[in-house]
Design an enzyme around this catalytic site. Structure first.
Site, PDB file in Angstrom:
ATOM      1  CB  CYS A  56      -0.903  -0.010   1.233  1.00 17.96           C
ATOM      2  SG  CYS A  56      -2.007   1.413   1.281  1.00 17.96           S
ATOM      3  CB  CYS A  60      -1.347   4.014   8.094  1.00 17.67           C
ATOM      4  SG  CYS A  60      -2.416   4.649   6.767  1.00 17.67           S
ATOM      5  CB  CYS A  63      -0.778   0.003   8.308  1.00 20.58           C
ATOM      6  SG  CYS A  63      -1.586  -1.250   7.274  1.00 20.58           S
ATOM      7  CB  CYS A 100     -15.481  -6.943   7.045  1.00 20.42           C
ATOM      8  SG  CYS A 100     -16.781  -6.815   8.270  1.00 20.42           S
ATOM      9  CB  CYS A 131     -18.508  -4.554   5.904  1.00 20.29           C
ATOM     10  SG  CYS A 131     -17.541  -3.107   6.394  1.00 20.29           S
ATOM     11  CB  CYS A 191     -18.171   0.304   9.491  1.00 17.60           C
ATOM     12  SG  CYS A 191     -17.040  -0.506  10.648  1.00 17.60           S
ATOM     13  NE  ARG A 263     -17.283  -5.140  14.280  1.00 15.13           N
ATOM     14  CZ  ARG A 263     -17.531  -4.508  13.129  1.00 15.13           C
ATOM     15  NH1 ARG A 263     -16.562  -3.921  12.480  1.00 15.13           N
ATOM     16  NH2 ARG A 263     -18.747  -4.475  12.634  1.00 15.13           N
TER      17      ARG A 263
HETATM   18  N1  SAM Z   1      -6.553   0.632   3.152  1.00 16.44           N
HETATM   19  C1  SAM Z   1      -7.830   0.940   3.658  1.00 16.44           C
HETATM   20  C2  SAM Z   1      -7.806   2.108   4.584  1.00 16.44           C
HETATM   21  O1  SAM Z   1      -6.832   2.333   5.277  1.00 16.44           O
HETATM   22  O2  SAM Z   1      -8.812   2.841   4.624  1.00 16.44           O
HETATM   23  C3  SAM Z   1      -8.535  -0.228   4.296  1.00 16.44           C
HETATM   24  C4  SAM Z   1      -7.782  -1.219   5.166  1.00 16.44           C
HETATM   25  S1  SAM Z   1      -7.060  -0.596   6.680  1.00 16.44           S
HETATM   26  C5  SAM Z   1      -6.062  -1.948   7.152  1.00 16.44           C
HETATM   27  C6  SAM Z   1      -8.431  -0.521   7.811  1.00 16.44           C
HETATM   28  C7  SAM Z   1      -8.172  -0.060   9.228  1.00 16.44           C
HETATM   29  O3  SAM Z   1      -7.533  -1.092   9.955  1.00 16.44           O
HETATM   30  C8  SAM Z   1      -7.290   1.141   9.449  1.00 16.44           C
HETATM   31  O4  SAM Z   1      -7.938   2.350   9.236  1.00 16.44           O
HETATM   32  C9  SAM Z   1      -6.922   0.976  10.908  1.00 16.44           C
HETATM   33  O5  SAM Z   1      -7.856   1.655  11.722  1.00 16.44           O
HETATM   34  C10 SAM Z   1      -6.996  -0.518  11.132  1.00 16.44           C
HETATM   35  N2  SAM Z   1      -5.656  -1.076  11.379  1.00 16.44           N
HETATM   36  C11 SAM Z   1      -4.688  -1.287  10.471  1.00 16.44           C
HETATM   37  N3  SAM Z   1      -3.567  -1.778  11.034  1.00 16.44           N
HETATM   38  C12 SAM Z   1      -3.839  -1.884  12.361  1.00 16.44           C
HETATM   39  C13 SAM Z   1      -3.067  -2.314  13.495  1.00 16.44           C
HETATM   40  N4  SAM Z   1      -1.807  -2.693  13.364  1.00 16.44           N
HETATM   41  N5  SAM Z   1      -3.654  -2.288  14.700  1.00 16.44           N
HETATM   42  C14 SAM Z   1      -4.926  -1.878  14.839  1.00 16.44           C
HETATM   43  N6  SAM Z   1      -5.691  -1.453  13.819  1.00 16.44           N
HETATM   44  C15 SAM Z   1      -5.158  -1.442  12.586  1.00 16.44           C
HETATM   45 FE1  SF4 Z   2      -2.731   1.289   3.411  1.00 15.01          FE
HETATM   46 FE2  SF4 Z   2      -2.659   0.187   5.800  1.00 15.01          FE
HETATM   47 FE3  SF4 Z   2      -3.003   2.794   5.596  1.00 15.01          FE
HETATM   48 FE4  SF4 Z   2      -4.996   1.123   4.810  1.00 15.01          FE
HETATM   49  S1  SF4 Z   2      -4.195   1.381   6.866  1.00 15.01           S
HETATM   50  S2  SF4 Z   2      -4.221   2.932   3.726  1.00 15.01           S
HETATM   51  S3  SF4 Z   2      -3.753  -0.588   4.037  1.00 15.01           S
HETATM   52  S4  SF4 Z   2      -1.160   1.651   4.962  1.00 15.01           S
END
Ligand code: SAM
Ligand code: SF4
Ligand code: DTB
Length: 341
Positions: A56, A60, A63, A100, A131, A191, A263
């Site tokens: 990606c 973030c 992530c 989801c 979802c 959500c 949740r």
């Molecule tokens: N890429 C898309 C986005 O960011 O909108 C969808 C997938 S992203 C993995 C969805 C959510 O998962 C993120 O917004 C975050 O809140 C949560 N998330 C991701 N990594 C995480 C982690 N290591 N611990 C807790 N929540 C996490």
């Molecule tokens: Fe990409 Fe992870 Fe951020 Fe979603 S949360 S936009 S998968 S880096």
């Protein structure tokens, strides 16, 4: 007195004052609100599947799927619909009511949406709620997903506006609010929640919840994630949040958004049964169910079933069985209301 209808005008002071209540007072209030709107011993089960993994472009800091951090994750292009349907069937057989699908995209390309629309149609035809979480969404893209019958779109605010810049630099808070507005305008249920345990302060947790609660209408579903620390992500090694503070976050979410499903989301593998029980008492009434989240582990189904049995919790979509400890019928809710009013 508890307000009868959800409010959208919570102030920072009010929300911070809720967080500062003595723990017993906070949980009593949250449980009272919960019993007004929900059956107290019911929990909704959602199962996650990663339909496009890793690589990606976003940054973030929490992530494992960002291309910027070497987490050793095996990337995978958008998977085939047959694999999605097989996973959805299994989720349904295990008792989930919602499926989801998550993709590691900044935003979906229009041609990706053709495939995702087909996935939504197929999963829905199995009798599951659907979802998806695909990143930022334009108005027309939200309309397309609505046309496919999508029930929910997950897009989190993640943290407070003040702390946000420490976590993500490649998209703004405003971008997130725009996506949420596009989803809502298309008639898809929202959500939206966030993550705690990212090194934020108490004021950030309060402000995250306030930002969610000033959305009008409130998100129907509010995932509260406890950071899953993944090696080689910038947040790996962050000081863990006090579990009591996590429970308080759930309780305040319940009070601010009384009719929303709250949740208890990522991070359950490192929570004790007792901590999860407190979260349910504080008003959490939904979980991610299944042995994986997107790329990290979640408790095994059998472990969750054993926890439900210990707590007398009935998953949504199941009748309470003979021999269950406490029926979660409307009458038990009403009893609770009388007792706690
Ligand atoms: N890429 C898309 C986005 O960011 O909108 C969808 C997938 S992203 C993995 C969805 C959510 O998962 C993120 O917004 C975050 O809140 C949560 N998330 C991701 N990594 C995480 C982690 N290591 N611990 C807790 N929540 C996490
Ligand atoms: Fe990409 Fe992870 Fe951020 Fe979603 S949360 S936009 S998968 S880096
Ligand atoms: C949400 O709030 N949490 C889920 C879901 N929405 C998509 C994702 C949690 C991901 C945890 C890290 C992982 O498994 O990759």
């Amino acid at each position: 007195m508890l307000p009868a209808e959800p409010r959208h005008d919570w102030t920072r002071d009010e929300v911070e004052a809720l967080f500062r209540l003595p723990f017993n007072d906070l949980l009593f209030r949250a449980q009272s609100v919960h019993r007004r709107h929900f059956e107290p011993n019911r929990v909704q089960l959602s199962t996650l599947l990663s339909i496009k993994t890793g690589a990606c472009p976003e940054d973030c800091a929490y992530c494992p799927q960002s291309v910027r951090y070497d987490t050793g994750l095996k990337k995978e292009a958008l998977i085939e619909i047959e694999a999605v349907v097989a996973a959805a069937r299994e989720a349904k057989a295990n008792g989930a009511t919602r499926f989801c699908m998550g993709a590691a995209w900044r935003s979906p390309k229009d041609r990706d949406l053709d495939k995702v629309e087909a996935m939504v149609r197929e999963v829905k035809s199995l009798g599951l709620e659907t979802c998806v979480t695909l990143g930022m969404l334009k108005h027309e893209q939200a309309e397309r997903l609505a046309g496919a019958g999508l029930d929910y779109y997950n897009h989190n605010l993640d943290t407070s506006p003040e702390y946000y810049g420490r976590i993500i630099t490649t998209r703004t808070y405003e971008d997130r609010l725009n996506t949420l507005a596009n989803v809502r305008d298309a008639g898809i249920k929202v959500c939206c929640g966030g993550i705690v345990g990212m090194g934020e302060g108490p004021a950030d947790r309060a402000e995250l919840l306030r930002q969610l609660a000033i959305l009008n209408p409130h998100p129907e579903s509010v995932p509260i994630n406890n950071l899953v620390q993944v090696e080689n992500t910038p947040l790996h090694g962050t000081e863990e949040l006090d579990p009591i503070e996590f429970v308080r976050t759930i309780a305040v979410a319940r009070i601010l958004m009384p009719k929303s499903y709250v949740r208890l989301s990522a991070g359950r593998t490192s929570m004790s049964d007792e901590m999860q029980a407190l979260c349910f008492f504080a008003g959490a009434n939904s979980i991610f169910y299944g042995d994986r989240l997107l790329t990290t582990e979640n408790p095994q189904n059998a472990k969750d079933r054993a926890l439900f049995a210990r707590l007398g919790i009935q998953p949504d979509g199941r009748q309470s069985g003979i021999g269950d400890r406490e029926s979660s019928s409307v009458s038990s809710r009403e009893n609770g209301c009388t007792a706690l009013a």
